[in-house]
Design an enzyme around this catalytic site. Structure first.
Site, PDB file in Angstrom:
ATOM      1  N   CYS A 137       1.029  -1.173  -0.088  1.00 20.96           N
ATOM      2  CA  CYS A 137      -0.449   0.824   0.045  1.00 20.96           C
ATOM      3  C   CYS A 137       0.845   1.070  -0.013  1.00 20.96           C
ATOM      4  O   CYS A 137       0.355   2.621  -0.291  1.00 20.96           O
ATOM      5  CB  CYS A 137      -0.899  -0.121   1.194  1.00 20.96           C
ATOM      6  SG  CYS A 137      -0.390   0.192   2.572  1.00 20.96           S
ATOM      7  N   GLY A 161      -8.102 -10.248   0.857  1.00 18.61           N
ATOM      8  CA  GLY A 161      -6.545 -10.478   0.462  1.00 18.61           C
ATOM      9  C   GLY A 161      -5.534 -10.248   1.921  1.00 18.61           C
ATOM     10  O   GLY A 161      -6.544 -10.552   3.504  1.00 18.61           O
TER      11      GLY A 161
END
Length: 487
Positions: free
Chosen positions: A48, A195
């Site tokens: 991220c 996920g």
């Protein structure tokens, strides 16, 4: 073999730029290995808040060749992401030799994380190696590098207080949400995505007392995830949102290309190998075309209207807190303008990331530094092994010749006395004695050759690092010059 890394993270780029750069990251490692001859292996870390490529290059590199390799990889990244080659090239920090090791070990240990000390990155580093194995892009050197990084991360977690506080992006996000949602045992949460972050979110929510957790997945995996994590799957996101207090979105679906081959995937007769690989990355919508937002403003308005209808004459529905933890935003930023909605994205989390005590960071950094030095000494020792092996091969030739001469002399002496020729056992004794003497004489030479080869390897890497540093400084200057507000 030379280690080369191209890294971009929240430290060098804003998250919007990082999002654009890392689009299509799942394909880059395979393409680099397939199209760049000297690259023997590649592992890609895409999370991220970072996009990093680690390369094992089977060729001597100079400053010029580092520039060439960087430009080649940047062009591949540019093609996959849709940014220009120039933008891709200046977005990366280039490292070589020991700097690659030091950086990866720090990343895996959470020292370079947006939330310093987060443990999720350790799992992401492990998974990146697993993906490289599946794509057959790893190498022996990269295997050893990443496995050692994981061991170093584990030691930092057990020997320091860095990982003891449960720091993570998910934990920080829930800390921010806590002020706005009902008490956790009365909070209704919806997860978007299935996920690793979704799994971490379930665990973090339960640790705080939240048991009303539902999951939605565009890819149809909600049922499997729900069964394995003890939560409820939902088919209608709008319906789930109408009854929710908290949304944690972490699917990253916009960073993935649509599945399935197209006519563009079929190599043409005139295609070069590079063109064939690049063609496989494209779709009719352009390079690694992104999907739309998983959650947009229109869907959220409908959900809020349903919530208001259910509330009837009661006070207006409680605010809905949305945590968008996906680098490739799941949630349309326009959602923040919908009345009664609070949106926290990665940029917000970065601004609220807590500091860590200096002595704790220093202790963890010491573990990382020692581990990286040991790894480099081992790796450079392998560079010297070739010279030592050559010396030992020469010694073996000498041993064979001397043993043959000794056996011939003994045979002649025995024949002169009318005795039988020496047998195999006699020859073995002679061989052991000769080999012992020759190797004893070689000891000092081996030490000298190893020291010389190691020194040469260190000097070559120092020159290479200097060239990479110059390239990085040049790219940094270009980034700074291109930022708004700079004169």
């Amino acid at each position: 073999m030379v280690l080369l890394s191209l890294t971009a993270s929240h430290r060098e780029l804003d998250l919007d730029a990082l999002e654009r750069l890392s689009t299509g990251s799942s394909s880059v490692g395979r393409v680099v290995v397939g199209t760049c001859g000297p690259v023997a292996g590649a592992v890609v870390i895409s999370t991220c808040n970072r996009f990093e490529l680690y390369l094992d290059v089977d060729a001597p590199l100079s400053g010029d060749s580092v520039r060439h390799a960087t430009r080649h990889v940047a062009e591949l990244v540019a093609h996959a992401s849709g940014v220009t080659g120039e933008v891709a090239a200046r977005s990366f920090t280039v490292r070589t030799g020991p700097e690659v090791t030091e950086h990866l070990f720090a990343v895996a240990s959470g020292l370079d994380a947006m939330v310093v000390g987060e443990r999720e990155i350790a799992g992401q580093v492990k998974r990146s190696l697993v993906v490289a194995r599946e794509q057959e892009t790893t190498s022996k050197t990269l295997e050893l590098l990443f496995q050692t990084a994981s061991r170093t991360s584990k030691r930092v977690g057990t020997d320091t207080e860095l990982g003891a506080a449960g720091r993570s992006v998910v934990a920080l996000a829930l800390d921010l949400a806590e002020r706005e949602v009902p008490p956790w045992d009365g909070t209704r949460a919806v997860l978007i995505g299935t996920g690793s972050y979704a799994g971490a979110s379930v665990a973090a929510l339960r640790a705080r007392g939240c048991d009303d957790i539902r999951v939605y997945s565009q890819s149809g995996r909600a049922g499997v995830f729900a069964e394995s994590h003890g939560v409820q799957p939902v088919d209608s996101l709008v319906e789930a949102l109408a009854d929710a207090d908290l949304v944690v979105s972490c699917s990253g679906a916009r960073g993935r290309a649509p599945a399935g081959p197209t006519a563009a995937d079929v190599p043409q007769a005139q295609d070069s190998p590079v063109e064939t690989h690049l063609r496989g990355l494209t779709s009719e919508d352009g390079p690694e075309a992104s999907l739309g937002h998983v959650l947009d403003a229109a869907a959220l308005v409908r959900a809020r209207e349903r919530a208001a209808d259910r509330a009837g004459d009661e006070p207006e529905p409680r605010p809905l807190v949305i945590l968008d933890l996906a680098l490739h935003r799941d949630v349309d930023p326009g959602v923040a303008d919908v009345e009664g909605v609070l949106l926290f994205d990665l940029a917000t989390l970065k601004a609220h990331a807590p500091a860590v005590a200096h002595d704790v960071v220093a202790q963890a950094q010491g573990i990382v530094d020692r581990a990286s030095r040991r790894f480099e000494e081992t790796r450079l020792g392998r560079e010297a092994d070739a010279a030592v092996v050559a010396l030992l091969d020469e010694a073996e030739v000498r041993v064979v010749a001397e043993v043959a001469d000794a056996v011939d002399r003994l045979t002649a002496e025995l024949a002169a006395r009318g005795e039988h020729a020496p047998g195999e056992a006699d020859a073995d004794v002679i061989a052991r004695e000769v080999r012992k003497r020759v190797h004893a004489e070689l000891h000092d030479k081996i030490v000298a050759v190893r020291a010389k080869a190691t020194a040469e390897a260190k000097a070559a890497e120092a020159a290479l690092v200097h060239g990479a540093e110059a390239l990085t400084m040049q790219a940094s200057a270009q980034r700074d010059a291109g930022r708004p507000g700079r004169r």
